[in-house]
Design a protein around this motif. Sequence first.
Motif, mmCIF file in Angstrom:
data_model
loop_
_atom_site.group_PDB
_atom_site.id
_atom_site.type_symbol
_atom_site.label_atom_id
_atom_site.label_comp_id
_atom_site.label_asym_id
_atom_site.label_seq_id
_atom_site.Cartn_x
_atom_site.Cartn_y
_atom_site.Cartn_z
ATOM 1 N N LEU A 86 0.908 -1.330 0.022
ATOM 2 C CA LEU A 86 -0.045 -0.169 -0.058
ATOM 3 C C LEU A 86 0.971 1.289 -0.036
ATOM 4 C CD1 LEU A 86 -2.670 -0.990 2.572
ATOM 5 C CD2 LEU A 86 -3.050 -0.440 0.001
ATOM 6 N N SER A 87 1.940 1.010 0.756
ATOM 7 C CA SER A 87 2.929 2.493 0.758
ATOM 8 C C SER A 87 3.533 2.855 -0.429
ATOM 9 C CB SER A 87 4.083 2.041 1.886
ATOM 10 O OG SER A 87 3.493 2.272 3.002
ATOM 11 N N VAL A 88 3.941 1.459 -1.332
ATOM 12 C CA VAL A 88 4.382 1.757 -2.732
ATOM 13 C C VAL A 88 3.540 2.331 -3.581
ATOM 14 C CG1 VAL A 88 5.836 0.802 -4.573
ATOM 15 C CG2 VAL A 88 6.284 0.206 -2.054
ATOM 16 N N TRP A 89 2.354 1.583 -3.538
ATOM 17 C CA TRP A 89 1.113 1.893 -4.551
ATOM 18 C C TRP A 89 0.624 3.310 -4.380
ATOM 19 C CZ3 TRP A 89 -0.315 -0.352 -8.955
ATOM 20 C CH2 TRP A 89 -1.577 -0.123 -9.517
ATOM 21 N N LEU A 90 0.542 3.691 -2.977
ATOM 22 C CA LEU A 90 -0.201 4.801 -3.079
ATOM 23 C C LEU A 90 0.992 5.887 -2.762
ATOM 24 C CD1 LEU A 90 -3.138 3.723 -0.559
ATOM 25 C CD2 LEU A 90 -3.213 4.321 -2.931
ATOM 26 N N ASN A 91 2.265 5.680 -2.709
ATOM 27 C CA ASN A 91 3.422 6.496 -2.722
ATOM 28 C C ASN A 91 3.110 7.165 -1.236
ATOM 29 O OD1 ASN A 91 5.741 7.888 -2.760
ATOM 30 N ND2 ASN A 91 4.875 9.223 -4.468
ATOM 31 N N ASP A 92 2.820 6.549 -0.057
ATOM 32 C CA ASP A 92 2.533 6.975 1.284
ATOM 33 C C ASP A 92 3.245 6.176 2.159
ATOM 34 O OD1 ASP A 92 1.448 7.959 3.516
ATOM 35 O OD2 ASP A 92 -0.607 8.238 2.817
ATOM 36 N N GLU A 93 4.393 6.781 2.949
ATOM 37 C CA GLU A 93 4.798 5.968 3.656
ATOM 38 C C GLU A 93 4.206 5.364 5.009
ATOM 39 O OE1 GLU A 93 7.415 9.325 6.199
ATOM 40 O OE2 GLU A 93 8.315 8.734 4.314
ATOM 41 N N ARG A 94 3.097 6.137 5.521
ATOM 42 C CA ARG A 94 2.556 5.886 6.621
ATOM 43 C C ARG A 94 1.942 4.623 6.533
ATOM 44 N NH1 ARG A 94 -2.078 10.381 6.609
ATOM 45 N NH2 ARG A 94 -2.036 9.808 4.387
ATOM 46 N N PHE A 95 1.450 3.950 5.723
ATOM 47 C CA PHE A 95 1.085 2.551 5.536
ATOM 48 C C PHE A 95 2.112 1.466 6.086
ATOM 49 C CE2 PHE A 95 -1.610 4.382 2.680
ATOM 50 C CZ PHE A 95 -2.960 4.253 2.912
ATOM 51 N N PHE A 96 3.392 1.812 5.654
ATOM 52 C CA PHE A 96 4.475 0.747 6.206
ATOM 53 C C PHE A 96 4.869 1.121 7.526
ATOM 54 C CE2 PHE A 96 8.901 -0.759 6.231
ATOM 55 C CZ PHE A 96 8.606 -2.207 5.739
ATOM 56 N N LYS A 97 4.618 2.403 7.980
ATOM 57 C CA LYS A 97 5.016 2.471 9.482
ATOM 58 C C LYS A 97 3.896 1.919 10.359
ATOM 59 C CE LYS A 97 7.438 6.917 8.497
ATOM 60 N NZ LYS A 97 7.483 8.404 8.625
ATOM 61 N N MET A 98 2.647 2.048 9.947
ATOM 62 C CA MET A 98 1.695 1.328 10.800
ATOM 63 C C MET A 98 1.874 -0.144 10.745
ATOM 64 S SD MET A 98 -1.669 2.789 9.128
ATOM 65 C CE MET A 98 -1.950 4.608 8.715
ATOM 66 N N LYS A 99 2.727 -0.952 10.033
ATOM 67 C CA LYS A 99 2.801 -2.236 10.009
ATOM 68 C C LYS A 99 2.891 -2.816 11.215
ATOM 69 C CE LYS A 99 6.507 -4.146 8.737
ATOM 70 N NZ LYS A 99 7.512 -4.355 9.268
ATOM 71 N N PRO A 100 4.301 -2.417 12.025
ATOM 72 C CA PRO A 100 4.676 -3.101 13.275
ATOM 73 C C PRO A 100 3.285 -2.726 14.244
ATOM 74 C CG PRO A 100 6.422 -1.725 12.609
ATOM 75 C CD PRO A 100 5.393 -1.380 11.468
#
Length: 202
Positions: A86-100
Amino acid sequence: MAEKKISGGVKALLELGPVALFFIGYIKLKDQVFTFGGTEYDGFIVVTAAFIPLLLLSTGILWALTGKLSKMQIMTVVLVVVFGGLSVWLNDERFFKMKPTMIYALFAGILGFGLLRGESYLKSVMGEMLPMQQEGWMILTKRLVLFFVTLAVLNEIMWRGFSTEAWVNFKTFGLTAALFLFFMTQSRVFSKYGIEPPKEEP
């Protein structure tokens, strides 16, 4: 596929190697911007895009060598693919940061559900590696639920209130050190409730 044994060094390399490479990649690319298909992506997004197939590869190799993956490993990979993608697709780092946060909240929820049923799901994951009385498993599971909830809250504080670089350092070193220290501090539980394996006859 039958479970096979591999050396601890190889196992650690496959499990921690992708995280270490993510950190190194971020440090090298954090100030750079890349353009793909007319869209600009910062270094964090590019490293995240590289991390996903790297984690899939290392997990696949681990499965091929051992014949087994824990449920936690599988769930972690799924969440990395979903939130990283999602972070890569939407170009939004917040999704990857939510992962943990999602990972630790999910683990806490699953273990907590087991406790409500009077069971320790942790025992089903680690029981073969760490023989212990049922009471010990219940104590350890309760503590781990609280610990995972704490890590989820800390991750939310870090990614929402601090810089990306601070979050990467927290994720790479802080979370890893916290897990190590948690199990180190449970030595009294292990010694009190541990079960000695039967000695083999000469």
